[in-house]
Design a protein around this motif. Structure first.
Motif, PDB file in Angstrom:
ATOM      1  N   MET A  82       0.818  -1.220   0.000  1.00 21.27           N
ATOM      2  CA  MET A  82       0.000   0.000   0.000  1.00 21.27           C
ATOM      3  C   MET A  82       0.851   1.269   0.000  1.00 21.27           C
ATOM      4  O   MET A  82       0.460   2.277  -0.603  1.00 21.27           O
ATOM      5  CB  MET A  82      -0.975  -0.003   1.177  1.00 21.27           C
ATOM      6  CG  MET A  82      -2.143  -0.951   0.972  1.00 21.27           C
ATOM      7  SD  MET A  82      -3.057  -0.683  -0.574  1.00 21.27           S
ATOM      8  CE  MET A  82      -3.642   0.995  -0.359  1.00 21.27           C
ATOM      9  N   ILE A  83       2.020   1.233   0.632  1.00 23.88           N
ATOM     10  CA  ILE A  83       2.915   2.396   0.563  1.00 23.88           C
ATOM     11  C   ILE A  83       3.397   2.570  -0.876  1.00 23.88           C
ATOM     12  O   ILE A  83       3.379   3.685  -1.413  1.00 23.88           O
ATOM     13  CB  ILE A  83       4.094   2.249   1.554  1.00 23.88           C
ATOM     14  CG1 ILE A  83       3.579   2.434   2.983  1.00 23.88           C
ATOM     15  CG2 ILE A  83       5.193   3.258   1.239  1.00 23.88           C
ATOM     16  CD1 ILE A  83       4.571   2.055   4.065  1.00 23.88           C
ATOM     17  N   VAL A  84       3.793   1.478  -1.514  1.00 24.75           N
ATOM     18  CA  VAL A  84       4.251   1.551  -2.909  1.00 24.75           C
ATOM     19  C   VAL A  84       3.119   2.035  -3.820  1.00 24.75           C
ATOM     20  O   VAL A  84       3.312   2.942  -4.646  1.00 24.75           O
ATOM     21  CB  VAL A  84       4.796   0.181  -3.385  1.00 24.75           C
ATOM     22  CG1 VAL A  84       5.028   0.174  -4.896  1.00 24.75           C
ATOM     23  CG2 VAL A  84       6.080  -0.159  -2.639  1.00 24.75           C
ATOM     24  N   MET A  85       1.921   1.465  -3.657  1.00 20.36           N
ATOM     25  CA  MET A  85       0.792   1.903  -4.486  1.00 20.36           C
ATOM     26  C   MET A  85       0.410   3.343  -4.172  1.00 20.36           C
ATOM     27  O   MET A  85       0.058   4.104  -5.080  1.00 20.36           O
ATOM     28  CB  MET A  85      -0.408   0.970  -4.300  1.00 20.36           C
ATOM     29  CG  MET A  85      -0.168  -0.412  -4.880  1.00 20.36           C
ATOM     30  SD  MET A  85      -1.619  -1.475  -4.823  1.00 20.36           S
ATOM     31  CE  MET A  85      -2.418  -0.978  -6.347  1.00 20.36           C
ATOM     32  N   GLY A  86       0.473   3.713  -2.892  1.00 20.33           N
ATOM     33  CA  GLY A  86       0.180   5.094  -2.497  1.00 20.33           C
ATOM     34  C   GLY A  86       1.134   6.076  -3.157  1.00 20.33           C
ATOM     35  O   GLY A  86       0.726   7.153  -3.614  1.00 20.33           O
ATOM     36  N   LEU A  87       2.404   5.720  -3.221  1.00 23.10           N
ATOM     37  CA  LEU A  87       3.390   6.574  -3.893  1.00 23.10           C
ATOM     38  C   LEU A  87       3.137   6.592  -5.401  1.00 23.10           C
ATOM     39  O   LEU A  87       3.180   7.653  -6.038  1.00 23.10           O
ATOM     40  CB  LEU A  87       4.809   6.077  -3.599  1.00 23.10           C
ATOM     41  CG  LEU A  87       5.290   6.262  -2.164  1.00 23.10           C
ATOM     42  CD1 LEU A  87       6.566   5.461  -1.910  1.00 23.10           C
ATOM     43  CD2 LEU A  87       5.502   7.734  -1.851  1.00 23.10           C
ATOM     44  N   MET A  88       2.852   5.421  -5.957  1.00 24.89           N
ATOM     45  CA  MET A  88       2.590   5.296  -7.391  1.00 24.89           C
ATOM     46  C   MET A  88       1.366   6.122  -7.815  1.00 24.89           C
ATOM     47  O   MET A  88       1.385   6.790  -8.848  1.00 24.89           O
ATOM     48  CB  MET A  88       2.355   3.822  -7.710  1.00 24.89           C
ATOM     49  CG  MET A  88       2.616   3.411  -9.122  1.00 24.89           C
ATOM     50  SD  MET A  88       2.513   1.611  -9.280  1.00 24.89           S
ATOM     51  CE  MET A  88       0.752   1.327  -9.148  1.00 24.89           C
ATOM     52  N   PHE A  89       0.308   6.061  -7.002  1.00 27.43           N
ATOM     53  CA  PHE A  89      -0.924   6.793  -7.319  1.00 27.43           C
ATOM     54  C   PHE A  89      -0.897   8.240  -6.831  1.00 27.43           C
ATOM     55  O   PHE A  89      -1.864   8.972  -6.991  1.00 27.43           O
ATOM     56  CB  PHE A  89      -2.136   6.086  -6.692  1.00 27.43           C
ATOM     57  CG  PHE A  89      -2.450   4.745  -7.271  1.00 27.43           C
ATOM     58  CD1 PHE A  89      -2.237   4.441  -8.613  1.00 27.43           C
ATOM     59  CD2 PHE A  89      -2.995   3.747  -6.471  1.00 27.43           C
ATOM     60  CE1 PHE A  89      -2.547   3.197  -9.139  1.00 27.43           C
ATOM     61  CE2 PHE A  89      -3.315   2.494  -6.988  1.00 27.43           C
ATOM     62  CZ  PHE A  89      -3.086   2.218  -8.319  1.00 27.43           C
ATOM     63  N   LYS A  90       0.207   8.596  -6.176  1.00 24.51           N
ATOM     64  CA  LYS A  90       0.386   9.950  -5.610  1.00 24.51           C
ATOM     65  C   LYS A  90      -0.644  10.263  -4.513  1.00 24.51           C
ATOM     66  O   LYS A  90      -1.071  11.393  -4.343  1.00 24.51           O
ATOM     67  CB  LYS A  90       0.371  11.005  -6.704  1.00 24.51           C
ATOM     68  CG  LYS A  90       1.527  10.853  -7.667  1.00 24.51           C
ATOM     69  CD  LYS A  90       1.587  11.972  -8.668  1.00 24.51           C
ATOM     70  CE  LYS A  90       2.720  11.890  -9.635  1.00 24.51           C
ATOM     71  NZ  LYS A  90       3.341  10.674  -9.999  1.00 24.51           N
TER      72      LYS A  90
END
Length: 137
Positions: A82-90
């Motif tokens: 979720m941290i990676v996706m959160g960064l990816m999705f801004k």
């Protein structure tokens, strides 16, 4: 077939939890509008985390220690994803406060999903036990 049923179940629970976390988070932050892309991003996050959940919990764990370890690894893995996706999705940036808020959201969704799963499973077990009791009487 069981895999698909579990995937749909957890996708529904997790995505609903993410939506609730999103609503709470945006209300607290005072956000008045959100990007339209989030309509696709939230279910994408729900699908990825549901897939991980079903794969991890497919294992048959017999001990409390094993289940605790599996649950801990599961939570850590979901947090990283979720941290990676959160960064990816801004949704978040790399500052510590943003990461901590994402971890709190993961914990909220984890708790929500666990509670819904528990109560749903308990209801199903109660219904099965009642049917067995009636059949044996």
């Amino acid at each position: 077939m069981k895999f698909l049923v579990e995937l749909i179940k957890y996708f529904t629970y997790i995505t609903t939890g993410i939506v609730f976390a999103f609503i709470i988070n945006t209300a607290i932050a005072g956000v008045e509008s959100v990007p339209v892309a989030m309509i696709a991003e939230i279910p994408a996050a729900g699908f990825v985390t549901a897939l991980i959940t079903v794969i991890i919990f497919e294992k048959d764990v017999k001990t409390k220690k094993g289940m605790f370890l599996l649950t801990t690894v599961h939570f850590i893995l979901l947090s990283i994803v979720m941290i990676v996706m959160g960064l990816m999705f801004k949704w978040i940036n790399t500052n510590p406060t943003s990461i901590i808020l994402m971890l709190l959201c993961v914990a909220f969704v984890y708790g929500f999903t666990s509670a819904v799963s528990y109560f749903t499973s308990k209801k199903e077990a109660d219904e099965i036990n009642a049917a067995l009791k009636n059949k044996n009487n």
